[in-house]
Design a protein around this motif. Structure first.
Motif, PDB file in Angstrom:
ATOM      1  N   PHE A  14       0.882  -1.171   0.000  1.00 46.28           N
ATOM      2  CA  PHE A  14       0.000   0.000   0.000  1.00 46.28           C
ATOM      3  C   PHE A  14       0.915   1.214   0.000  1.00 46.28           C
ATOM      4  CE2 PHE A  14      -2.241  -3.522   1.684  1.00 46.28           C
ATOM      5  CZ  PHE A  14      -3.571  -3.365   1.304  1.00 46.28           C
ATOM      6  N   ARG A  15       0.784   2.075  -1.021  1.00 44.24           N
ATOM      7  CA  ARG A  15       1.729   3.168  -1.202  1.00 44.24           C
ATOM      8  C   ARG A  15       0.994   4.474  -1.462  1.00 44.24           C
ATOM      9  NH1 ARG A  15       4.967  -0.884  -4.916  1.00 44.24           N
ATOM     10  NH2 ARG A  15       6.487  -1.688  -3.409  1.00 44.24           N
ATOM     11  N   PHE A  22      -4.772   5.606   6.284  1.00 43.44           N
ATOM     12  CA  PHE A  22      -5.760   4.715   5.682  1.00 43.44           C
ATOM     13  C   PHE A  22      -5.760   3.354   6.367  1.00 43.44           C
ATOM     14  CE2 PHE A  22      -6.299   1.335   2.418  1.00 43.44           C
ATOM     15  CZ  PHE A  22      -7.658   1.490   2.176  1.00 43.44           C
ATOM     16  N   LEU A  23      -4.593   2.730   6.484  1.00 45.49           N
ATOM     17  CA  LEU A  23      -4.526   1.399   7.085  1.00 45.49           C
ATOM     18  C   LEU A  23      -4.757   1.437   8.595  1.00 45.49           C
ATOM     19  CD1 LEU A  23      -1.573  -0.277   5.154  1.00 45.49           C
ATOM     20  CD2 LEU A  23      -4.016  -0.749   4.938  1.00 45.49           C
ATOM     21  N   LEU A  80      -9.497  -4.519   1.303  1.00 44.42           N
ATOM     22  CA  LEU A  80      -9.119  -3.197   1.777  1.00 44.42           C
ATOM     23  C   LEU A  80      -9.354  -2.118   0.718  1.00 44.42           C
ATOM     24  CD1 LEU A  80      -5.900  -4.095   3.776  1.00 44.42           C
ATOM     25  CD2 LEU A  80      -8.078  -3.302   4.686  1.00 44.42           C
ATOM     26  N   GLY A  81      -9.287  -2.536  -0.549  1.00 44.62           N
ATOM     27  CA  GLY A  81      -9.527  -1.583  -1.624  1.00 44.62           C
ATOM     28  C   GLY A  81     -10.924  -0.996  -1.611  1.00 44.62           C
ATOM     29  N   ARG A  86     -11.531   8.784  -1.443  1.00 36.92           N
ATOM     30  CA  ARG A  86     -10.885  10.097  -1.296  1.00 36.92           C
ATOM     31  C   ARG A  86      -9.580  10.013  -0.517  1.00 36.92           C
ATOM     32  NH1 ARG A  86     -16.302  11.287  -0.662  1.00 36.92           N
ATOM     33  NH2 ARG A  86     -16.144  11.372   1.615  1.00 36.92           N
ATOM     34  N   VAL A  87      -8.787   9.010  -0.809  1.00 33.71           N
ATOM     35  CA  VAL A  87      -7.455   8.896  -0.218  1.00 33.71           C
ATOM     36  C   VAL A  87      -6.449   8.605  -1.322  1.00 33.71           C
ATOM     37  CG1 VAL A  87      -8.210   8.142   2.067  1.00 33.71           C
ATOM     38  CG2 VAL A  87      -7.802   6.425   0.290  1.00 33.71           C
TER      39      VAL A  87
END
Length: 278
Positions: A14-15, A22-23, A80-81, A86-87
């Protein structure tokens, strides 16, 4: 210890500038306070607070790698997607070959690094050094014996999703809570049930236990205390087994496992330092 290849997990990256926030709103570990280059453990729970994924976390600067069981990388990325609203976060499953090497650790305990395209991360269990490697040449390494590997996992008290625990399992039943869940952070997915149980002393109906058999017992054997069924062997290797056992059965008790006598042992209490070696 001679280096050998173990069954490989899957890795999803995740980048982006919003990755940590987010995570952190989704997984159970507080990753905002972790230093880049640190490895930690975490859970991804369902909305009702039940188990969904057991994870290793590779904390970077504006990136985080999540390590999950073989065959579940795409599922994790998709799960998770769904929350990417909006991130600025890019979800990138690792496409290079991912290996798990037992023995011969090359990175410090509790750390990970990327050097010249090679990713190495410490995923050690208590008593068994394990290292994730991406982009490495492991052609000279033999595979570890499955029975030996299963026995090491049982001794460490490490459950596998879909084998020892499932989507109906509560985290407090697994003995994973101390090193996977932060009760100091803000909200995360499924937090309500976990926090409520913790405030009430963590009392649950069953607990993950290690079993010592008087003679080998196959996976799937029924466990009985007297005339009552109290669980099922979910993993077995030689004289050892792992199972979720009803709470009235205490460590040290003798029970029946498919007609074979067995002694119940508590899973070793784990904390973050158990895995990092600190």
């Amino acid at each position: 210890m001679t280096a050998r290849i173990a069954p490989a997990p899957e890795l999803v990256w995740f980048r982006g500038p919003d990755t940590i926030r987010f995570l952190n709103d989704l997984i159970s570990q507080e990753i905002g306070h972790l230093e880049p280059g640190t490895v930690a453990r975490s859970l991804l729970l369902g909305p009702q607070g039940k188990m969904d994924f057991i994870l290793w976390v590779l904390r970077g600067e504006d990136e985080v790698g999540l390590v999950t069981e073989d065959g579940r990388g795409e599922e994790l990325a998709n799960r998770l997607g769904r929350y990417k609203i909006r991130v600025e976060v890019e979800v990138v499953p690792e496409l290079s070959e991912v290996y798990l090497v037992v023995g011969d650790p090359t990175v410090p305990a509790g750390q990970w690094e990327r050097t010249d395209g090679l990713v190495r991360a410490d995923l050690s269990w208590p008593g068994l050094p394990r290292e994730l490697r991406v982009g490495a040449d492991v052609s000279g390494l033999a595979e570890i014996d499955p029975g030996e590997y299963a026995a090491a996992r049982i001794e460490a008290g490490i459950p596998v999703m879909g084998v020892d625990v499932d989507e109906k399992t509560i985290p407090q039943e697994t003995a994973l809570v101390p090193e996977t869940i932060s009760f100091e952070k803000g909200c995360f997915l499924g937090q309500e049930l976990v926090a409520r149980l913790d405030s009430r002393g963590g009392r649950v109906n069953q607990h993950l236990r290690i079993l010592e058999f008087d003679e080998p017992v196959p996976t799937g054997a029924t466990l009985k205390a007297g005339d009552r069924e109290v669980g099922t062997v979910t993993t077995s290797s030689g004289s050892l087994g792992l199972a979720l056992v009803w709470r009235e059965v205490e460590p040290g008790d003798r029970i029946d496992a498919g007609g074979v006598a067995a002694t119940v042992r508590a899973v070793p209490q784990k904390s973050e330092s158990t895995f990092t070696g600190s």
